[in-house]
Design an enzyme around this catalytic site. Structure first.
Site, mmCIF file in Angstrom:
data_model
loop_
_atom_site.group_PDB
_atom_site.id
_atom_site.type_symbol
_atom_site.label_atom_id
_atom_site.label_comp_id
_atom_site.label_asym_id
_atom_site.label_seq_id
_atom_site.Cartn_x
_atom_site.Cartn_y
_atom_site.Cartn_z
ATOM 1 N N TYR A 143 0.817 -1.136 -0.275
ATOM 2 C CA TYR A 143 0.030 0.086 -0.032
ATOM 3 C C TYR A 143 1.067 1.219 0.234
ATOM 4 O O TYR A 143 0.398 2.368 -0.240
ATOM 5 C CB TYR A 143 -0.985 0.003 1.178
ATOM 6 C CG TYR A 143 -2.223 -0.583 1.142
ATOM 7 C CD1 TYR A 143 -2.160 -1.956 0.671
ATOM 8 C CD2 TYR A 143 -3.520 -0.128 1.497
ATOM 9 C CE1 TYR A 143 -3.373 -2.524 0.362
ATOM 10 C CE2 TYR A 143 -4.610 -1.048 1.264
ATOM 11 C CZ TYR A 143 -4.722 -2.126 0.720
ATOM 12 O OH TYR A 143 -5.655 -2.783 0.857
ATOM 13 N N LYS A 193 3.798 -15.026 2.269
ATOM 14 C CA LYS A 193 4.012 -15.797 0.722
ATOM 15 C C LYS A 193 5.422 -16.041 0.845
ATOM 16 O O LYS A 193 6.144 -15.645 -0.258
ATOM 17 C CB LYS A 193 3.278 -15.049 -0.266
ATOM 18 C CG LYS A 193 3.281 -15.573 -1.659
ATOM 19 C CD LYS A 193 2.270 -16.645 -1.681
ATOM 20 C CE LYS A 193 2.601 -17.540 -2.981
ATOM 21 N NZ LYS A 193 1.559 -18.853 -3.094
ATOM 22 N N ASP A 225 -2.346 -18.310 0.432
ATOM 23 C CA ASP A 225 -3.180 -19.122 -0.365
ATOM 24 C C ASP A 225 -3.791 -19.982 0.516
ATOM 25 O O ASP A 225 -5.117 -20.554 0.243
ATOM 26 C CB ASP A 225 -2.364 -19.652 -1.749
ATOM 27 C CG ASP A 225 -1.210 -20.180 -1.585
ATOM 28 O OD1 ASP A 225 -0.693 -20.224 -0.256
ATOM 29 O OD2 ASP A 225 -0.844 -20.719 -2.621
ATOM 30 N N ASP A 249 -6.179 -7.246 4.268
ATOM 31 C CA ASP A 249 -7.419 -6.765 3.735
ATOM 32 C C ASP A 249 -8.072 -7.770 3.061
ATOM 33 O O ASP A 249 -9.302 -7.977 3.356
ATOM 34 C CB ASP A 249 -6.577 -5.656 2.703
ATOM 35 C CG ASP A 249 -7.919 -4.990 1.876
ATOM 36 O OD1 ASP A 249 -8.817 -4.704 2.480
ATOM 37 O OD2 ASP A 249 -7.995 -4.915 0.829
ATOM 38 N N ASP A 253 -12.041 -9.485 4.801
ATOM 39 C CA ASP A 253 -13.108 -9.462 4.110
ATOM 40 C C ASP A 253 -13.763 -10.768 3.940
ATOM 41 O O ASP A 253 -14.838 -11.361 4.097
ATOM 42 C CB ASP A 253 -13.009 -8.889 2.622
ATOM 43 C CG ASP A 253 -13.442 -7.411 2.505
ATOM 44 O OD1 ASP A 253 -13.278 -6.797 3.587
ATOM 45 O OD2 ASP A 253 -14.043 -7.199 1.556
HETATM 46 C C1 IPM Z 1 -10.266 -1.729 4.550
HETATM 47 C C2 IPM Z 1 -10.549 -1.104 3.000
HETATM 48 C C3 IPM Z 1 -9.608 -0.045 2.932
HETATM 49 C C4 IPM Z 1 -8.061 -0.734 2.775
HETATM 50 C C5 IPM Z 1 -9.723 0.603 1.297
HETATM 51 C C6 IPM Z 1 -11.009 1.584 1.474
HETATM 52 C C7 IPM Z 1 -8.543 1.677 1.212
HETATM 53 O O1 IPM Z 1 -10.684 -1.863 2.280
HETATM 54 O O2 IPM Z 1 -9.983 -0.892 5.391
HETATM 55 O O3 IPM Z 1 -10.018 -2.863 4.472
HETATM 56 O O4 IPM Z 1 -7.818 -1.460 1.600
HETATM 57 O O5 IPM Z 1 -7.466 -0.917 3.653
HETATM 58 MG MG MG Z 2 -10.760 -3.940 3.008
#
Ligand code: IPM
Ligand code: MG
Length: 369
Positions: A143, A193, A225, A249, A253
């Site tokens: 990032y 990784k 993975d 990240d 999710d």
């Molecule tokens: C998160 C989000 C952010 C990230 C985005 C909105 C920049 O997806 O906080 O997980 O990638 O960190």
């Molecule tokens: Mg995210």
């Protein structure tokens, strides 16, 4: 009464303002109950700040965050600002806040709620009792690595992002993961990784070295993975997952599906000096302004704020219990509604009111649902 605690609220875009409103109500009520005074100041951030000031994050907002005890952020982003150059996109506000406040450790708890077991696409026997803490490195990795560019070449364009980690960056977040594990089930799974990437080889070596300070913690390494697969195969094997910025990240999710909805996941971003709390979900522009969003991730983020920044562990627990009780009562926003159980679909504000009702039974009956 103690001195007023300074809280900065950055509602942001999309559903951000709706969910933070409910979360602030909760924060106010628990502070009142526990005799803490609050001073809450709100500032636009992301798209809202672009619209007002032409920039996603102003110096004034950043300074206010630095003067605060804790920051509560809603969400940023939306189609309206997608054509902005990258340093003017709403997301850059979030990345700059993380970097400027040096919030290197992002804690994302993933816990199954018994009454939501059918809201998950995973089988009940797989997700029962799952309790994972993802510790995601938040101010480094791909990032923020340099160089990053898109350039013209003879054969078209070429784009570069750089994944970069240094020993101190890895050490400090590993420290957070090991500390976190000491008060949990004493296991850290470090995810990388290392079979391909040098940055991961350094990650693995450094975590291994740090682990020597915590002999009581069991450390294991897992390739990302494989981890993605294990999270749906047998999430119960995990306690603390320690990983870098981008892997964290993605895996967080994915893990949200264990709880049934991304709308359930809170997070705490913590550094040496500052802290920011935000739901993991995004701004969901498709349902913004419709009183449909799930405020529980924002409310649970306030619980984390009480625990990690405000020295109010009882309040944190009360909020978490209120969430469990409200779900048990059958209250569901659209994202967690299922047809298997007896439940009623409610709006954002009704869900917020139901939580408040559990938190303060002394309030006059009738003003809530
Ligand atoms: C998160 C989000 C952010 C990230 C985005 C909105 C920049 O997806 O906080 O997980 O990638 O960190
Ligand atoms: Mg995210």
């Amino acid at each position: 009464m103690s001195q007023a605690k300074e809280i900065v609220v950055l509602p942001g875009d999309g559903i951000g303002p709706e969910v933070t409103k409910e979360a602030v109500n909760v924060l106010e009520i628990v502070c009142k109950r526990h005799g803490h005074k609050l001073r809450i100041r709100s500032f636009p951030v992301g798209g809202a700040s672009i619209d007002r000031y032409g920039r996603p994050l102003t110096d004034e907002t950043l300074e206010a965050c630095k003067d605060s005890e804790a920051v509560l952020l809603g969400a940023v982003g939306g189609d309206k600002w997608n054509d902005q150059p990258k340093d003017k996109r709403p997301e850059s506000a979030l990345l700059n806040l993380r970097k400027e406040l040096d919030l290197y450790a992002n804690l994302r708890p993933i816990k199954t709620y018994k009454s939501l077991i059918h809201a998950s696409p995973l089988k009940p026997e797989i997700i029962e009792g799952v309790d994972i803490m993802i510790v995601r490195e938040l101010t480094g990795g791909i990032y923020f690595g340099r160089p990053r560019l898109i350039e013209q070449t003879e054969s078209g364009e070429r784009a570069v992002d750089t994944k970069e980690y240094t020993t101190p960056e890895i050490k400090r977040v590993a420290h957070t993961a090991f500390e976190t594990a000491t008060v949990r089930n004493r296991k850290v799974t470090s995810v990388d990784k290392a079979n391909v990437l040098d940055s991961s080889r350094l990650w693995r070596r450094t975590v291994e070295e740090s682990a020597k300070q915590w002999p009581e913690i069991k450390l294991e390494h897992m390739l990302v993975d494989n981890c993605a697969m294990q999270l749906v195969r047998n999430p119960g094997q995990f306690d603390v997952i320690l990983t870098g910025n981008m892997f964290g990240d993605i895996l967080s999710d994915e893990s949200s599906m264990i709880t049934g909805s991304l709308g359930m996941l809170p997070s705490a971003s913590i550094g040496e000096e500052y802290a920011m709390y935000e739901p993991v979900h995004g701004s969901a522009p498709d349902i913004a302004g419709q009183d449909k969003a799930n405020p529980l991730a924002a409310i649970a983020s306030v619980a984390l704020m009480c625990r990690y920044s405000l020295d109010m562990p009882e309040a944190a627990q009360e909020i978490e219990e209120a969430i469990v009780a409200t779900l048990h009562d059958g209250f569901r926003t659209a994202d967690i509604a299922s047809h298997f159980t007896k439940e009623h679909e409610v709006s954002t504000s009704e869900m917020g009111s139901a939580i408040l009702k559990h938190l303060d039974s002394d309030l006059k009956p009738g003003i809530f649902l």
